[in-house]
Design a protein around this motif. Structure first.
Motif, PDB file in Angstrom:
ATOM      1  N   VAL A 105      13.726  -9.533  32.429  1.00  0.00           N
ATOM      2  CA  VAL A 105      13.385  -8.912  31.155  1.00  0.00           C
ATOM      3  C   VAL A 105      14.242  -7.666  30.974  1.00  0.00           C
ATOM      4  N   ILE A 106      14.954  -7.667  29.858  1.00  0.00           N
ATOM      5  CA  ILE A 106      15.760  -6.510  29.485  1.00  0.00           C
ATOM      6  C   ILE A 106      15.330  -6.059  28.092  1.00  0.00           C
ATOM      7  N   ARG A 107      15.525  -4.811  27.810  1.00  0.00           N
ATOM      8  CA  ARG A 107      15.256  -4.287  26.469  1.00  0.00           C
ATOM      9  C   ARG A 107      16.491  -4.413  25.597  1.00  0.00           C
ATOM     10  N   ASP A 108      17.636  -4.338  26.211  1.00  0.00           N
ATOM     11  CA  ASP A 108      18.920  -4.493  25.543  1.00  0.00           C
ATOM     12  C   ASP A 108      19.960  -4.625  26.646  1.00  0.00           C
ATOM     13  N   LEU A 109      21.198  -4.763  26.299  1.00  0.00           N
ATOM     14  CA  LEU A 109      22.246  -4.868  27.310  1.00  0.00           C
ATOM     15  C   LEU A 109      22.155  -3.696  28.284  1.00  0.00           C
ATOM     16  N   ASN A 110      22.211  -3.990  29.548  1.00  0.00           N
ATOM     17  CA  ASN A 110      22.197  -2.989  30.617  1.00  0.00           C
ATOM     18  C   ASN A 110      20.924  -2.155  30.654  1.00  0.00           C
ATOM     19  N   GLN A 111      19.817  -2.706  30.182  1.00  0.00           N
ATOM     20  CA  GLN A 111      18.544  -1.991  30.155  1.00  0.00           C
ATOM     21  C   GLN A 111      17.427  -2.862  30.723  1.00  0.00           C
ATOM     22  N   MET A 112      17.589  -3.277  31.997  1.00  0.00           N
ATOM     23  CA  MET A 112      16.553  -4.063  32.651  1.00  0.00           C
ATOM     24  C   MET A 112      15.332  -3.188  32.875  1.00  0.00           C
ATOM     25  N   VAL A 113      14.158  -3.753  32.638  1.00  0.00           N
ATOM     26  CA  VAL A 113      12.930  -2.976  32.777  1.00  0.00           C
ATOM     27  C   VAL A 113      12.545  -2.792  34.245  1.00  0.00           C
ATOM     28  N   ALA A 128       7.064  -3.495  25.630  1.00  0.00           N
ATOM     29  CA  ALA A 128       5.675  -3.336  26.074  1.00  0.00           C
ATOM     30  C   ALA A 128       5.622  -2.785  27.497  1.00  0.00           C
ATOM     31  N   ILE A 129       6.481  -3.296  28.372  1.00  0.00           N
ATOM     32  CA  ILE A 129       6.496  -2.844  29.767  1.00  0.00           C
ATOM     33  C   ILE A 129       6.880  -1.369  29.851  1.00  0.00           C
ATOM     34  N   VAL A 130       7.922  -0.980  29.142  1.00  0.00           N
ATOM     35  CA  VAL A 130       8.352   0.424  29.172  1.00  0.00           C
ATOM     36  C   VAL A 130       7.272   1.338  28.588  1.00  0.00           C
ATOM     37  N   ASP A 131       6.628   0.910  27.521  1.00  0.00           N
ATOM     38  CA  ASP A 131       5.554   1.725  26.944  1.00  0.00           C
ATOM     39  C   ASP A 131       4.384   1.876  27.919  1.00  0.00           C
ATOM     40  N   LEU A 132       4.054   0.815  28.658  1.00  0.00           N
ATOM     41  CA  LEU A 132       2.981   0.902  29.653  1.00  0.00           C
ATOM     42  C   LEU A 132       3.360   1.848  30.794  1.00  0.00           C
ATOM     43  N   LEU A 133       4.638   1.874  31.149  1.00  0.00           N
ATOM     44  CA  LEU A 133       5.122   2.852  32.139  1.00  0.00           C
ATOM     45  C   LEU A 133       4.952   4.278  31.609  1.00  0.00           C
ATOM     46  N   ALA A 134       5.378   4.482  30.384  1.00  0.00           N
ATOM     47  CA  ALA A 134       5.306   5.812  29.776  1.00  0.00           C
ATOM     48  C   ALA A 134       3.867   6.309  29.669  1.00  0.00           C
ATOM     49  N   GLU A 135       2.930   5.388  29.438  1.00  0.00           N
ATOM     50  CA  GLU A 135       1.520   5.746  29.284  1.00  0.00           C
ATOM     51  C   GLU A 135       0.783   5.850  30.617  1.00  0.00           C
ATOM     52  N   GLY A 136       1.449   5.479  31.717  1.00  0.00           N
ATOM     53  CA  GLY A 136       0.820   5.569  33.029  1.00  0.00           C
ATOM     54  C   GLY A 136      -0.064   4.388  33.395  1.00  0.00           C
ATOM     55  N   ILE A 137      -0.106   3.371  32.548  1.00  0.00           N
ATOM     56  CA  ILE A 137      -0.886   2.171  32.885  1.00  0.00           C
ATOM     57  C   ILE A 137      -0.180   1.404  33.992  1.00  0.00           C
ATOM     58  N   LEU A 138       1.129   1.255  33.875  1.00  0.00           N
ATOM     59  CA  LEU A 138       1.943   0.779  34.995  1.00  0.00           C
ATOM     60  C   LEU A 138       2.351   2.026  35.776  1.00  0.00           C
ATOM     61  N   THR A 171       1.572  -8.935  25.638  1.00  0.00           N
ATOM     62  CA  THR A 171       2.114  -8.492  26.929  1.00  0.00           C
ATOM     63  C   THR A 171       1.408  -7.236  27.398  1.00  0.00           C
ATOM     64  N   ARG A 172       1.243  -6.275  26.506  1.00  0.00           N
ATOM     65  CA  ARG A 172       0.514  -5.035  26.848  1.00  0.00           C
ATOM     66  C   ARG A 172      -0.892  -5.360  27.350  1.00  0.00           C
ATOM     67  N   LEU A 173      -1.570  -6.234  26.619  1.00  0.00           N
ATOM     68  CA  LEU A 173      -2.943  -6.566  26.962  1.00  0.00           C
ATOM     69  C   LEU A 173      -3.028  -7.320  28.290  1.00  0.00           C
ATOM     70  N   ALA A 174      -2.134  -8.279  28.512  1.00  0.00           N
ATOM     71  CA  ALA A 174      -2.155  -9.054  29.757  1.00  0.00           C
ATOM     72  C   ALA A 174      -1.902  -8.165  30.975  1.00  0.00           C
ATOM     73  N   ILE A 175      -0.919  -7.273  30.884  1.00  0.00           N
ATOM     74  CA  ILE A 175      -0.611  -6.387  32.005  1.00  0.00           C
ATOM     75  C   ILE A 175      -1.756  -5.404  32.241  1.00  0.00           C
ATOM     76  N   THR A 176      -2.281  -4.836  31.169  1.00  0.00           N
ATOM     77  CA  THR A 176      -3.392  -3.894  31.298  1.00  0.00           C
ATOM     78  C   THR A 176      -4.600  -4.575  31.928  1.00  0.00           C
ATOM     79  N   ARG A 177      -4.918  -5.775  31.483  1.00  0.00           N
ATOM     80  CA  ARG A 177      -6.039  -6.522  32.069  1.00  0.00           C
ATOM     81  C   ARG A 177      -5.792  -6.809  33.543  1.00  0.00           C
ATOM     82  N   ALA A 178      -4.571  -7.170  33.883  1.00  0.00           N
ATOM     83  CA  ALA A 178      -4.259  -7.456  35.286  1.00  0.00           C
ATOM     84  C   ALA A 178      -4.510  -6.227  36.148  1.00  0.00           C
TER      85      ALA A 178
END
Length: 179
Positions: free
Chosen positions: A55-63, A95-105, A144-151
């Protein structure tokens, strides 16, 4: 937060009226040295009809955590692959980067964890001339946000499942089985 060895989650976010953009990701999260890490490494390479991609957000931006996505349905067109590796991948990555920023991941474990996300993308999306790509992004981002948060939160809990046993039933059983 303690080490995460294996957590799983899923979510469904429904499409806007007239769209086939429902999103239903299933996610496994775990330590790179645990069972998820082993499965992640085993997924390197391709399987006919089931593309696998980081999963990448854009070129050279792997999450981070490193995340591998694959499909739950057999892929049979390049238009499908373009949607999967475009809008869906971008929504998943954001979604993954936002969850990192929010401290959920947990950011302090971003290099120690990995994820596998199994994506369901309706085949009709690839040939729909009226496909709303904004809705495709929305459903995949939210799900994606919901699935990761639930996990990570272990939801639904056993108590939640027991409490709603008589009030919730699988949609396919509607009108077939009385709860």
């Amino acid at each position: 937060m303690s080490e995460i060895w294996l957590r799983v989650g899923e979510a469904t976010v429904l499409a806007a009226e007239g769209q086939f953009t429902d999103a239903m990701p299933e996610v496994m999260i775990g330590h790179v040295r645990g069972p998820v890490g082993q499965a992640f490494a085993a997924m390197a390479g391709q399987a006919a009809g089931h593309p696998r991609m980081l999963v990448i957000r854009d070129l050279n931006q792997m999450v981070r955590p490193a995340t591998m996505m694959t499909t739950k349905v057999t892929v049979n067109s390049s238009a499908y692959v373009e949607l999967l590796g475009g809008v869906v991948q971008a929504a998943t990555g954001d979604a993954i980067v936002d969850l990192l920023a929010e401290g959920i991941l947990p950011k302090d474990q971003a290099d120690d964890l990995c994820m596998i996300i199994m994506i369901w993308l309706d085949r009709r999306c690839a040939s729909d001339p009226n496909l709303d790509q904004k809705d495709l992004y929305r459903t995949n981002y939210e799900a994606t946000r919901l699935a990761i948060t639930r996990a990570l939160r272990g939801e639904p809990t056993a108590d939640q499942l027991i409490a709603n046993r008589r009030s919730v039933q699988h949609y396919a059983l509607e009108g077939i089985i009385e709860t």
